[in-house]
Structures are given as C-alpha cells and as structure tokens.
Scaffold this motif. Structure first.
Motif, mmCIF file in Angstrom:
data_model
loop_
_atom_site.group_PDB
_atom_site.id
_atom_site.type_symbol
_atom_site.label_atom_id
_atom_site.label_comp_id
_atom_site.label_asym_id
_atom_site.label_seq_id
_atom_site.Cartn_x
_atom_site.Cartn_y
_atom_site.Cartn_z
ATOM 1 N N UNK A 58 -26.990 88.396 111.168
ATOM 2 C CA UNK A 58 -26.798 89.842 111.174
ATOM 3 C C UNK A 58 -25.429 90.191 110.596
ATOM 4 N N UNK A 59 -24.390 89.516 111.081
ATOM 5 C CA UNK A 59 -23.045 89.839 110.604
ATOM 6 C C UNK A 59 -22.868 89.419 109.148
ATOM 7 N N UNK A 60 -23.469 88.313 108.760
ATOM 8 C CA UNK A 60 -23.348 87.862 107.375
ATOM 9 C C UNK A 60 -23.951 88.892 106.411
ATOM 10 N N UNK A 61 -25.146 89.364 106.715
ATOM 11 C CA UNK A 61 -25.788 90.321 105.820
ATOM 12 C C UNK A 61 -25.109 91.685 105.896
ATOM 13 N N UNK A 62 -24.662 92.023 107.089
ATOM 14 C CA UNK A 62 -23.939 93.283 107.266
ATOM 15 C C UNK A 62 -22.672 93.293 106.420
ATOM 16 N N UNK A 63 -22.057 92.138 106.247
ATOM 17 C CA UNK A 63 -20.826 92.027 105.453
ATOM 18 C C UNK A 63 -21.112 91.683 103.993
ATOM 19 N N UNK A 64 -22.388 91.764 103.587
ATOM 20 C CA UNK A 64 -22.755 91.477 102.188
ATOM 21 C C UNK A 64 -22.387 90.047 101.798
ATOM 22 N N UNK A 65 -22.513 89.120 102.779
ATOM 23 C CA UNK A 65 -22.227 87.686 102.618
ATOM 24 C C UNK A 65 -20.742 87.353 102.504
ATOM 25 N N UNK A 66 -19.869 88.313 102.800
ATOM 26 C CA UNK A 66 -18.430 88.017 102.780
ATOM 27 C C UNK A 66 -18.072 87.043 103.899
ATOM 28 N N UNK A 67 -18.712 87.215 105.047
ATOM 29 C CA UNK A 67 -18.536 86.300 106.180
ATOM 30 C C UNK A 67 -19.787 85.434 106.271
ATOM 31 N N UNK A 68 -19.624 84.164 106.570
ATOM 32 C CA UNK A 68 -20.737 83.226 106.504
ATOM 33 C C UNK A 68 -21.304 82.911 107.886
ATOM 34 N N UNK A 69 -22.608 82.759 107.916
ATOM 35 C CA UNK A 69 -23.320 82.288 109.104
ATOM 36 C C UNK A 69 -23.559 80.789 108.913
ATOM 37 N N UNK A 70 -22.831 79.978 109.666
ATOM 38 C CA UNK A 70 -22.863 78.533 109.423
ATOM 39 C C UNK A 70 -24.162 77.879 109.872
ATOM 40 N N UNK A 71 -24.608 76.914 109.092
ATOM 41 C CA UNK A 71 -25.796 76.130 109.433
ATOM 42 C C UNK A 71 -25.380 75.020 110.399
ATOM 43 N N UNK A 72 -26.103 74.900 111.503
ATOM 44 C CA UNK A 72 -25.758 73.890 112.500
ATOM 45 C C UNK A 72 -27.023 73.349 113.153
ATOM 46 N N UNK A 73 -26.884 72.240 113.863
ATOM 47 C CA UNK A 73 -28.021 71.596 114.518
ATOM 48 C C UNK A 73 -27.487 70.771 115.698
ATOM 49 N N UNK A 74 -28.414 70.267 116.509
ATOM 50 C CA UNK A 74 -28.053 69.361 117.599
ATOM 51 C C UNK A 74 -28.963 68.148 117.543
ATOM 52 N N UNK A 75 -28.366 66.969 117.515
ATOM 53 C CA UNK A 75 -29.095 65.701 117.645
ATOM 54 C C UNK A 75 -28.409 64.921 118.764
ATOM 55 N N UNK A 76 -29.088 64.774 119.879
ATOM 56 C CA UNK A 76 -28.473 64.125 121.038
ATOM 57 C C UNK A 76 -28.736 62.623 121.010
ATOM 58 N N UNK A 77 -27.851 61.907 120.350
ATOM 59 C CA UNK A 77 -27.968 60.450 120.236
ATOM 60 C C UNK A 77 -27.102 59.725 121.265
ATOM 61 N N UNK A 78 -26.548 60.483 122.208
ATOM 62 C CA UNK A 78 -25.555 59.927 123.138
ATOM 63 C C UNK A 78 -26.164 59.006 124.194
ATOM 64 N N UNK A 79 -27.468 59.151 124.432
ATOM 65 C CA UNK A 79 -28.076 58.433 125.545
ATOM 66 C C UNK A 79 -27.846 59.126 126.878
ATOM 67 N N UNK A 80 -27.192 60.311 126.860
ATOM 68 C CA UNK A 80 -26.898 61.067 128.078
ATOM 69 C C UNK A 80 -27.576 62.443 128.014
ATOM 70 N N UNK A 81 -27.605 63.098 129.177
ATOM 71 C CA UNK A 81 -28.110 64.466 129.224
ATOM 72 C C UNK A 81 -27.036 65.397 128.650
ATOM 73 N N UNK A 82 -27.442 66.282 127.749
ATOM 74 C CA UNK A 82 -26.497 67.244 127.182
ATOM 75 C C UNK A 82 -26.824 68.646 127.708
ATOM 76 N N UNK A 83 -25.777 69.378 128.090
ATOM 77 C CA UNK A 83 -25.932 70.751 128.560
ATOM 78 C C UNK A 83 -25.005 71.651 127.752
ATOM 79 N N UNK A 84 -25.492 72.838 127.405
ATOM 80 C CA UNK A 84 -24.641 73.813 126.730
ATOM 81 C C UNK A 84 -25.119 75.212 127.092
ATOM 82 N N UNK A 85 -24.240 76.191 126.863
ATOM 83 C CA UNK A 85 -24.577 77.585 127.160
ATOM 84 C C UNK A 85 -24.185 78.447 125.962
#
Length: 296
Positions: free
Chosen positions: A196-223
C-alpha cells in the motif's frame, strides 16, 4: 505477549479450533497450518496463526458496514489465565498502534511534510496482529517448495515485527538476488513498509520481499503487526513522489481495496492448491480401484 503466544500454540488442536477464524467472516481467531500460500509454486505454508484486532463491537459502524477485518475478537478460554491473555493482547495492540503512528510521523518528514501529514490516514485506522508459530521444518523437506512463509511483500502500510529467539526470517536483496538472514535482536523490531505504501508513494519507497524458512530445528514464534490505516481513506499519490509533467503509476484506491486484494490472492491460492490435491487423490483412488477388484 510472546509468552502468551507460546502458551496458546501449546494447547491441543481441538482447544485451538474452538476459536477458529472459520467461526466468523472478519478474520479473527485461530488459523490452521497450511492455510495460506504467499509464494506461487510453493506448498501451503508451515505456520499456524492467531489473528487479533481492535476490539470492535457488533454495533460499531465498521462492523455493520463490513469494513476490513472489523469485528469482535475471539479469546481462548483454555489458557492458564484467559483474562490476562486478553488484557495483555489488547495492551500490546494499542502500544504497537501508537508506535506505528510515530513511524508515520517520521515518514511524513522524509517527504518534506509536516509530521501530522498522515493523521487523516491514521485516524480511525485498523490494524491486524498475528501470533505466529512455525514448527521446525522436516530435515528432508525440499526448501524450494517448503516455507514457513513464502516469499512475499506485505499488503498494508507499516509492519512491526517482533521476533522471538529463533531465526528464519530472510529478506531479498533484489539487485543481487541474494537472501539475507534477519537475525533476532532482543528488544528491537523489524520495520517494513507494505505494498500500500509503496504504490501510494509511486514506488519511491520499497516494499521488501521476505520469507521464513525455519531450519533451526526449534519452534519459532513471532508477532507481526500490520498497520493498514483508515479503511475508507483514499490513497492518492503522495507529494514529492512523481516527477513534474509525469502521471502517477497507480490510480487512487481505498485502503480496503488494497488490503482485500492481498488476502484474496494468498488465501485463494491455498484453496486452489488443496482442491488440486483432492482431485489428484480422488483420481488415484479411481485408478487403483479396478486393480484391487481384479486381484480379488
């Protein structure tokens, strides 16, 4: 809040499903593993979640008019102290809401505007908080197909991510195509701008591409906390974001239009995947049935 999250996800599945988000149409409550696909061509995602929003009553105009994710929350009753869980979540929601507004004030200054520039967007704003749990990925899983969350860009304006102790988040450096680990830093947030912010700013500000791959062998929690803005606010190209004599790349759109589009794409993708799996399973049964009969 993280401790509350761990306690909730530690409940038996049948207890978590008592507050399933399928109990309502406004996206509040528990979400099963493999409910979403954010990256085309990958398997449904290895995460379970719990959606929380502002406590909106059924007589509130937003609920009556079916605004974006607007309605009462569902609260688990099987946790150790249900009232403490609810109070902690509501207090965290409000504090994160104020922090997101502070970030918007800073962004206004970067656009050479008064820090109150985004007040109209922030007044009456909606936000969504998700408690997320990523079980460890099986060691034999194909990392090209299996994700905690597939590569994606957030839908809204500002995202505040609180990570626990376990890593797994990665962000893409687009020019090089290299993925960088975003290691948890105690007491710090990962801050991201959405589409929303990226398009609102005509792409001046970027919406970063990200992902999660939990290879830790542990339980991951985030909010993650997704600040969307006032659902009726019309996002027309921000000042100082288009060259003189040029037209903005994107037409004006309401906040609701932006966010709903993202939900429809990601959840629709998961449903299509599951339907394809059901069809393949049914076809497999039809093929093997005659062979079984012949053998008998």
């Amino acid at each position: 809040m993280l401790q509350c999250s761990k306690e909730f996800f530690g409940l038996p599945l049948e207890e978590k499903e008592k507050v399933s988000k399928n109990n309502n149409t406004w996206n509040r409550g528990y979400e099963l593993l493999r409910s979403q696909i954010l990256e085309e061509g990958t398997n449904p995602e290895l995460k379970e979640g719990f959606y929380i929003g502002d406590e909106i009553s059924t007589d509130h105009p937003y609920f009556v008019q079916k605004k974006l994710n607007s309605g009462p929350n569902q609260w688990p009753q099987s946790v150790r102290d249900p009232e403490d869980f609810k109070n902690t979540a509501n207090a965290y929601y409000r504090a994160a809401f104020e922090l997101a507004k502070d970030i918007l004030r800073v962004l206004a200054l970067t656009l050479d505007q008064d820090e109150s520039f985004f007040d109209g967007f922030a007044n009456g704003a909606l936000a969504t908080m998700r408690l997320l749990h990523y079980p460890p990925q099986p060691k034999d899983s194909d990392e090209k197909l299996s994700r905690g969350i597939g590569a994606h860009q957030d839908f809204g304006a500002v995202t505040l991510l609180l990570q626990g102790d376990v890593d797994g988040l990665q962000v893409l450096d687009v020019p090089t195509g290299e993925w960088f680990d975003v290691e948890p830093v105690k007491g710090a947030y990962v801050v991201n701008l959405g589409n929303l912010f990226m398009k609102w700013s005509n792409d001046k500000y970027r919406s970063n591409i990200h992902r999660v791959i939990n290879k830790s062998g542990q339980e991951r929690y985030s909010i993650p906390y997704f600040f969307s803005g006032n659902p009726d606010f019309v996002c027309d190209c921000l000042p100082n974001c288009v060259a003189e004599g040029e037209q903005p790349k994107y037409p004006p759109r309401t906040v609701s239009d932006f966010i709903n589009e993202g939900y429809q794409v990601s959840y629709g993708r998961a449903e299509r995947f599951k339907e394809e799996m059901r069809k393949k399973e049914a076809e497999s049964l039809r093929v093997t049935a005659p062979a079984v009969v012949a053998a008998m």
